[in-house]
Write a protein that holds these residues in place. Structure first.
Motif, PDB file in Angstrom:
ATOM      1  N   ARG A  13       0.822  -1.218   0.000  1.00  0.00           N
ATOM      2  CA  ARG A  13       0.000   0.000   0.000  1.00  0.00           C
ATOM      3  C   ARG A  13       0.854   1.267   0.000  1.00  0.00           C
ATOM      4  O   ARG A  13       0.383   2.330  -0.406  1.00  0.00           O
ATOM      5  N   GLY A  36       3.389   1.648  -1.897  1.00  0.00           N
ATOM      6  CA  GLY A  36       4.021   1.771  -3.211  1.00  0.00           C
ATOM      7  C   GLY A  36       5.100   0.749  -3.477  1.00  0.00           C
ATOM      8  O   GLY A  36       5.750   0.776  -4.527  1.00  0.00           O
ATOM      9  N   VAL A  50       4.405  -3.485  -7.533  1.00  0.00           N
ATOM     10  CA  VAL A  50       4.620  -2.290  -8.356  1.00  0.00           C
ATOM     11  C   VAL A  50       6.082  -1.875  -8.367  1.00  0.00           C
ATOM     12  O   VAL A  50       6.594  -1.366  -9.371  1.00  0.00           O
ATOM     13  N   LEU A  76      -2.302  -2.891  -9.894  1.00  0.00           N
ATOM     14  CA  LEU A  76      -2.554  -1.685 -10.682  1.00  0.00           C
ATOM     15  C   LEU A  76      -1.236  -0.961 -10.923  1.00  0.00           C
ATOM     16  O   LEU A  76      -0.512  -0.650  -9.973  1.00  0.00           O
ATOM     17  N   THR A 135       1.116   2.299 -11.644  1.00  0.00           N
ATOM     18  CA  THR A 135       0.946   3.635 -11.063  1.00  0.00           C
ATOM     19  C   THR A 135       0.162   4.558 -11.974  1.00  0.00           C
ATOM     20  O   THR A 135      -0.581   5.422 -11.486  1.00  0.00           O
ATOM     21  N   GLU A 136       0.297   4.405 -13.283  1.00  0.00           N
ATOM     22  CA  GLU A 136      -0.409   5.308 -14.202  1.00  0.00           C
ATOM     23  C   GLU A 136      -1.916   5.077 -14.203  1.00  0.00           C
ATOM     24  O   GLU A 136      -2.671   5.891 -14.722  1.00  0.00           O
ATOM     25  N   ARG A 154      -3.484   4.242 -11.161  1.00  0.00           N
ATOM     26  CA  ARG A 154      -3.787   4.161  -9.732  1.00  0.00           C
ATOM     27  C   ARG A 154      -5.207   4.635  -9.415  1.00  0.00           C
ATOM     28  O   ARG A 154      -5.864   4.103  -8.514  1.00  0.00           O
ATOM     29  N   ASP A 155      -5.686   5.624 -10.146  1.00  0.00           N
ATOM     30  CA  ASP A 155      -7.020   6.176  -9.892  1.00  0.00           C
ATOM     31  C   ASP A 155      -8.027   5.755 -10.952  1.00  0.00           C
ATOM     32  O   ASP A 155      -9.075   6.385 -11.110  1.00  0.00           O
ATOM     33  N   ARG A 196      -9.133   2.106 -11.892  1.00  0.00           N
ATOM     34  CA  ARG A 196      -9.175   0.640 -11.912  1.00  0.00           C
ATOM     35  C   ARG A 196      -9.924   0.125 -13.128  1.00  0.00           C
ATOM     36  O   ARG A 196      -9.471  -0.816 -13.804  1.00  0.00           O
ATOM     37  N   TYR A 253      -7.872   0.293 -16.296  1.00  0.00           N
ATOM     38  CA  TYR A 253      -6.821  -0.715 -16.436  1.00  0.00           C
ATOM     39  C   TYR A 253      -7.420  -2.086 -16.726  1.00  0.00           C
ATOM     40  O   TYR A 253      -6.928  -2.824 -17.593  1.00  0.00           O
TER      41      TYR A 253
END
Length: 400
Positions: A96, A98, A102, A176, A178-179, A181-182, A184, A187
């Protein structure tokens, strides 16, 4: 190749997963890489007299080992996260923040296909040195189409660099990036509508896998992805119930998955569903040990319902940097209380089933590939009981 006869063997065929009593004074006849006979020397066909003969000098022979769950192809390492865990951080806390999966993505994306191949070969060589003849390799550290392709292409190339069978799994739904991340939904749509068809068109993967967990993807998200994968003709497998019980085992069974893997938190309904569907339970004691898990997979429930059990290294940079199938068998026995027969079946015939390859390898039977491991041991139990000791005398892949 022509015919090759292996004689003077003590043979553990694993044709019956529960039986590890060696067949004494046994022989194996291979023709064009496939087994034409396996059993007592007295029963050899007359054609064996023309075969090249190899005297195994009374050694124990098992099927070649099968590592049915690895992340062998990746960039970099995560030794720094190991230090964080030693200081008290949990796997979930690191992910969580980072870290976790990832953190390997950047190294994998920058390595390139040739770099990924070069870094994976030493890991593969360690597996081969302990008798592995078949290995599964997952993607899942690229998380974009080009990088996932690079991982899978590198995995396929392993089979041209070494005498080993490689099965590949597309694990785009691993984390997910990072690009996204917001986003879902964005992706998952990319994986479903773009990556899956492209991977299928290029023939890069034998299976589709996913990570079903609170820190990864939900059962509904995996359900949608697996439905799309099956429409494209893929078999599916699932990282399930490792950190919590989200019903991943039952979800895998509903999709007729070849396997569900990890399974520390699987409940009885999940175990029963897997047995009914023929889904193999793949246990990963290296990850259990490395992240200091305390909840043991429900082995007694798998036994009760007749769920087949396989074991594997889960070789990966973050939670199981392990390349010893022999140590995995010891861990499965000591940590999960598997029997010697269960450990051997778990790295041979049941591991083959977890890859959909039980008709081709995993036991020493007529018609299957002649994949053998020859050991300098007296008893099969020695393969499970020793630690840090490799008694492999010889390894044969397709008779060579």
């Amino acid at each position: 190749m022509a015919a090759r006869l292996f004689r003077n063997a003590r043979l553990v065929t694993m044709a019956d997963p529960a039986s590890i009593a060696p067949v004494e004074w046994a022989a194996i006849l291979a023709v064009n890489g496939r087994i034409a006979y396996a059993g007592p020397e007295a029963g050899l066909p007359a054609t064996a007299s023309d075969a090249e003969t190899i005297d195994l000098e009374g050694r124990l022979v098992t099927p070649g080992l099968i590592d049915c769950h690895t992340h062998l192809v990746h960039g970099g390492d995560r030794a720094h996260e190991f230090e964080l865990r030693l200081a008290g951080a949990s796997y979930e806390e690191i992910a969580r923040a980072g870290g976790g999966i990832v953190s390997t993505v950047t190294a994998t994306r920058s390595a390139g296909e040739d770099g990924l191949l070069a870094s994976a070969l030493p890991r593969l060589d360690h597996l081969i040195a302990e008798g592995v003849t078949t290995v599964e390799v997952k993607s899942g550290y690229g998380l974009d189409l080009d990088s996932e392709r690079a991982q899978l292409r590198a995995a396929r190339r392993l089979a041209s660099e070494r005498k080993v069978t490689v099965s590949t799994s597309f694990l785009g739904a691993h984390a997910l990036p990072t690009e996204f991340r917001d986003d879902r939904a964005g992706y998952l749509a990319l994986v479903r509508d773009n990556m899956l068809p492209a991977i299928a068109a290029e023939g890069l993967a034998d299976c589709v896998d996913a990570f079903c967990e609170a820190i990864a993807f939900s059962p509904d998200e995996v359900d949608e992805l697996f439905s799309a994968a099956r429409r494209l003709g893929f078999k599916v497998r699932l990282h399930a119930d490792q950190l919590s019980d989200l019903g991943g085992a039952a979800l895998a069974a509903r999709h007729g998955a070849l396997s569900a893997d990890h399974l520390e938190h699987t409940d009885e309904a999940g175990a029963a569903a897997m047995a009914a569907a023929g889904t193999v339970a793949v246990l990963l004691p290296g990850a259990f040990y490395f992240i200091r898990e305390t909840r043991v997979p429900p082995v007694d429930l798998f036994r009760k319902h007749g769920t087949r059990i396989a074991i594997a290294t889960d070789c990966n940079p973050g939670t199981s940097p392990l390349t010893s199938p022999l140590l995995v068998m010891n861990m499965a026995a000591t940590l999960f209380r598997l029997t010697v027969a269960e450990c051997l079946a778990g790295m041979t015939i049941h591991a083959a089933a977890a890859l959909g390859l039980a008709g081709e390898t995993g036991s020493i039977e007529e018609g299957k590939w002649c994949d053998l491991a020859v050991w300098d041991v007296e008893r099969p139990a020695e393969l499970v009981y020793r630690m840090g000791f490799n008694p492999l005398a010889a390894r044969y892949w397709r008779g060579e």
